[in-house]
Design a protein around this motif. Structure first.
Motif: not given
Ligand code: IMP
Ligand code: MG
Length: 185
Positions: A51-69
Protein backbone atom coordinates in the motif's frame (compact mmCIF):
# COMPACT_ATOMS: atom_id res chain seq x y z
CA UNK A 1 -0.10 1.16 24.93
CA UNK A 2 3.00 3.13 23.93
CA UNK A 3 5.67 0.84 22.58
CA UNK A 4 8.79 1.87 20.70
CA UNK A 5 8.76 -0.40 17.64
CA UNK A 6 12.32 0.63 16.74
CA UNK A 7 13.66 -1.58 19.53
CA UNK A 8 12.51 -4.62 17.51
CA UNK A 9 14.52 -3.63 14.42
CA UNK A 10 17.96 -5.13 14.01
CA UNK A 11 19.10 -3.14 11.01
CA UNK A 12 17.59 -0.56 8.66
CA UNK A 13 17.80 -1.76 5.04
CA UNK A 14 16.04 1.13 3.31
CA UNK A 15 15.48 4.46 5.04
CA UNK A 16 12.91 7.03 3.91
CA UNK A 17 15.32 8.79 1.57
CA UNK A 18 16.30 5.50 -0.10
CA UNK A 19 12.62 4.53 -0.50
CA UNK A 20 11.84 7.88 -2.14
CA UNK A 21 14.79 7.41 -4.53
CA UNK A 22 13.57 3.92 -5.42
CA UNK A 23 10.11 5.29 -6.21
CA UNK A 24 11.61 8.12 -8.32
CA UNK A 25 13.70 5.66 -10.33
CA UNK A 26 11.01 3.03 -10.90
CA UNK A 27 8.31 5.59 -11.76
CA UNK A 28 10.62 7.20 -14.32
CA UNK A 29 11.35 3.79 -15.89
CA UNK A 30 7.67 2.83 -16.05
CA UNK A 31 6.67 6.23 -17.43
CA UNK A 32 9.29 5.86 -20.17
CA UNK A 33 8.34 2.25 -21.00
CA UNK A 34 4.59 2.90 -21.34
CA UNK A 35 4.68 6.38 -22.85
CA UNK A 36 3.77 5.18 -26.34
CA UNK A 37 1.31 2.45 -25.42
CA UNK A 38 -2.22 2.81 -26.77
CA UNK A 39 -3.68 0.48 -24.14
CA UNK A 40 -5.19 1.26 -20.75
CA UNK A 41 -2.49 1.15 -18.06
CA UNK A 42 -3.80 -0.58 -14.93
CA UNK A 43 -1.82 -0.91 -11.71
CA UNK A 44 -2.86 -3.93 -9.69
CA UNK A 45 -1.92 -3.19 -6.08
CA UNK A 46 -1.51 -6.33 -3.98
CA UNK A 47 -2.90 -5.69 -0.50
CA UNK A 48 -1.95 -5.07 2.15
CA UNK A 49 1.83 -5.02 2.02
CA UNK A 50 2.34 -2.83 -1.03
CA UNK A 51 0.00 0.00 0.00
CA UNK A 52 2.64 2.62 0.89
CA UNK A 53 4.91 1.65 -2.00
CA UNK A 54 2.06 1.72 -4.51
CA UNK A 55 0.85 5.07 -3.26
CA UNK A 56 4.32 6.66 -3.51
CA UNK A 57 5.08 5.03 -6.87
CA UNK A 58 1.80 5.75 -8.66
CA UNK A 59 1.87 9.43 -7.60
CA UNK A 60 5.10 9.73 -9.57
CA UNK A 61 3.76 8.13 -12.79
CA UNK A 62 3.32 10.80 -15.43
CA UNK A 63 0.77 8.94 -17.54
CA UNK A 64 -2.98 8.37 -17.34
CA UNK A 65 -3.51 5.16 -15.40
CA UNK A 66 -5.94 3.28 -13.19
CA UNK A 67 -5.60 1.58 -9.82
CA UNK A 68 -7.11 -1.74 -8.87
CA UNK A 69 -6.68 -3.79 -5.72
CA UNK A 70 -6.30 -7.49 -5.09
CA UNK A 71 -5.73 -9.58 -2.02
CA UNK A 72 -4.40 -13.06 -2.71
CA UNK A 73 -2.62 -15.92 -1.04
CA UNK A 74 -0.97 -18.90 -2.59
CA UNK A 75 -1.23 -22.36 -1.16
CA UNK A 76 1.84 -24.19 0.11
CA UNK A 77 4.46 -26.30 -1.58
CA UNK A 78 2.12 -29.10 -2.72
CA UNK A 79 0.26 -26.88 -5.18
CA UNK A 80 3.17 -25.30 -7.04
CA UNK A 81 2.41 -27.02 -10.31
CA UNK A 82 -1.38 -26.69 -10.15
CA UNK A 83 -1.06 -22.91 -10.03
CA UNK A 84 -3.77 -22.54 -7.44
CA UNK A 85 -4.24 -19.14 -5.90
CA UNK A 86 -6.83 -18.00 -3.40
CA UNK A 87 -8.34 -14.62 -4.26
CA UNK A 88 -9.70 -12.83 -1.17
CA UNK A 89 -10.46 -9.56 -2.94
CA UNK A 90 -10.72 -9.35 -6.70
CA UNK A 91 -10.36 -6.65 -9.36
CA UNK A 92 -13.36 -4.44 -10.08
CA UNK A 93 -12.56 -4.00 -13.75
CA UNK A 94 -11.99 -6.30 -16.66
CA UNK A 95 -8.29 -6.25 -17.58
CA UNK A 96 -8.85 -7.67 -21.07
CA UNK A 97 -6.55 -5.89 -23.50
CA UNK A 98 -5.05 -3.68 -20.75
CA UNK A 99 -1.38 -3.24 -19.86
CA UNK A 100 -1.21 -4.51 -16.29
CA UNK A 101 1.54 -3.73 -13.80
CA UNK A 102 1.28 -5.72 -10.59
CA UNK A 103 2.73 -3.92 -7.56
CA UNK A 104 4.09 -6.19 -4.81
CA UNK A 105 5.90 -5.46 -1.57
CA UNK A 106 8.35 -8.35 -1.72
CA UNK A 107 9.10 -11.47 -3.76
CA UNK A 108 10.21 -14.43 -1.70
CA UNK A 109 9.56 -17.92 -3.13
CA UNK A 110 7.90 -16.31 -6.15
CA UNK A 111 4.84 -18.56 -5.90
CA UNK A 112 2.28 -15.80 -5.37
CA UNK A 113 3.31 -13.82 -8.44
CA UNK A 114 3.80 -16.89 -10.59
CA UNK A 115 0.22 -17.93 -9.99
CA UNK A 116 -1.07 -14.42 -10.37
CA UNK A 117 0.64 -14.08 -13.73
CA UNK A 118 -1.29 -17.10 -15.03
CA UNK A 119 -4.56 -15.77 -13.67
CA UNK A 120 -4.11 -12.34 -15.30
CA UNK A 121 -2.98 -13.87 -18.59
CA UNK A 122 -6.09 -16.10 -18.57
CA UNK A 123 -8.19 -12.96 -18.22
CA UNK A 124 -6.77 -11.63 -21.47
CA UNK A 125 -4.50 -8.80 -20.35
CA UNK A 126 -2.48 -7.37 -23.25
CA UNK A 127 0.64 -7.48 -21.06
CA UNK A 128 1.47 -8.28 -17.44
CA UNK A 129 4.56 -6.98 -15.70
CA UNK A 130 5.68 -7.08 -12.09
CA UNK A 131 7.03 -4.27 -10.00
CA UNK A 132 8.31 -5.16 -6.54
CA UNK A 133 9.82 -2.98 -3.86
CA UNK A 134 11.99 -5.77 -2.48
CA UNK A 135 13.33 -9.03 -3.86
CA UNK A 136 14.97 -11.94 -2.06
CA UNK A 137 16.47 -13.80 -5.06
CA UNK A 138 18.14 -16.43 -2.86
CA UNK A 139 14.73 -17.67 -1.72
CA UNK A 140 13.23 -18.27 -5.15
CA UNK A 141 11.51 -21.65 -5.66
CA UNK A 142 9.91 -21.04 -9.04
CA UNK A 143 11.22 -19.25 -12.08
CA UNK A 144 9.99 -15.70 -11.81
CA UNK A 145 11.72 -12.40 -12.45
CA UNK A 146 10.18 -9.05 -11.69
CA UNK A 147 10.41 -6.42 -14.42
CA UNK A 148 10.98 -3.58 -11.96
CA UNK A 149 12.84 -4.17 -8.70
CA UNK A 150 13.41 -1.54 -6.02
CA UNK A 151 16.10 -3.37 -4.09
CA UNK A 152 17.53 -6.85 -3.68
CA UNK A 153 17.82 -7.87 -0.05
CA UNK A 154 19.41 -10.80 1.79
CA UNK A 155 17.41 -13.71 3.17
CA UNK A 156 16.05 -12.06 6.32
CA UNK A 157 12.57 -11.25 7.57
CA UNK A 158 11.85 -7.58 7.04
CA UNK A 159 9.06 -5.25 8.17
CA UNK A 160 7.98 -1.66 7.71
CA UNK A 161 6.70 0.58 4.88
CA UNK A 162 3.72 -1.75 4.52
CA UNK A 163 5.39 -5.07 5.33
CA UNK A 164 4.15 -6.81 8.42
CA UNK A 165 4.85 -9.42 11.02
CA UNK A 166 1.50 -10.65 12.37
CA UNK A 167 -0.15 -7.52 10.90
CA UNK A 168 2.08 -5.19 12.94
CA UNK A 169 4.95 -2.87 11.92
CA UNK A 170 3.33 -1.81 8.61
CA UNK A 171 3.38 1.80 9.84
CA UNK A 172 7.13 2.03 10.37
CA UNK A 173 8.24 4.52 7.66
CA UNK A 174 11.38 2.56 6.66
CA UNK A 175 12.23 -1.10 5.88
CA UNK A 176 14.23 -2.95 8.50
CA UNK A 177 15.21 -6.46 9.53
CA UNK A 178 13.04 -7.71 12.39
CA UNK A 179 15.03 -9.06 15.33
CA UNK A 180 14.59 -12.86 15.29
CA UNK A 181 13.86 -12.73 19.05
CA UNK A 182 10.52 -11.10 18.18
CA UNK A 183 9.19 -14.11 16.26
CA UNK A 184 11.07 -16.76 18.19
CA UNK A 185 9.41 -15.97 21.50
P1 IMP B 1 6.07 -15.55 -2.17
O1 IMP B 1 4.86 -16.16 -2.82
O2 IMP B 1 6.85 -16.58 -1.37
O3 IMP B 1 6.96 -14.82 -3.11
O4 IMP B 1 5.48 -14.63 -1.05
C1 IMP B 1 5.54 -13.28 -1.04
C2 IMP B 1 4.68 -12.78 0.13
O5 IMP B 1 5.18 -13.28 1.39
C3 IMP B 1 4.78 -11.29 0.24
O6 IMP B 1 3.75 -10.65 -0.48
C4 IMP B 1 4.71 -11.03 1.72
O7 IMP B 1 3.35 -10.88 2.13
C5 IMP B 1 5.26 -12.27 2.37
N1 IMP B 1 6.68 -12.08 2.78
C6 IMP B 1 7.76 -12.71 2.27
N2 IMP B 1 8.89 -12.31 2.87
C7 IMP B 1 8.53 -11.39 3.79
C8 IMP B 1 9.27 -10.58 4.73
O8 IMP B 1 10.51 -10.62 4.86
N3 IMP B 1 8.53 -9.74 5.51
C9 IMP B 1 7.17 -9.63 5.41
N4 IMP B 1 6.44 -10.36 4.55
C10 IMP B 1 7.11 -11.24 3.73
MG1 MG C 1 2.23 -10.46 4.66
Amino acid sequence: MYYDMQQDIEEVLADEKTLAEICDRLAAEITKDYRDSQKDLVFVVILKGSMHFASDLIRRIELPCEMEFMKVSSYGASTTTSGFIQVHLDLKRDVRDADVIVIEDIIDSGRTLEKLSHLLADRGANSVRFCTLLDKPERRQVKLDADYVGMNIPDAFVVGYGLDYNEKYRNIPYVGILKPAVYQK
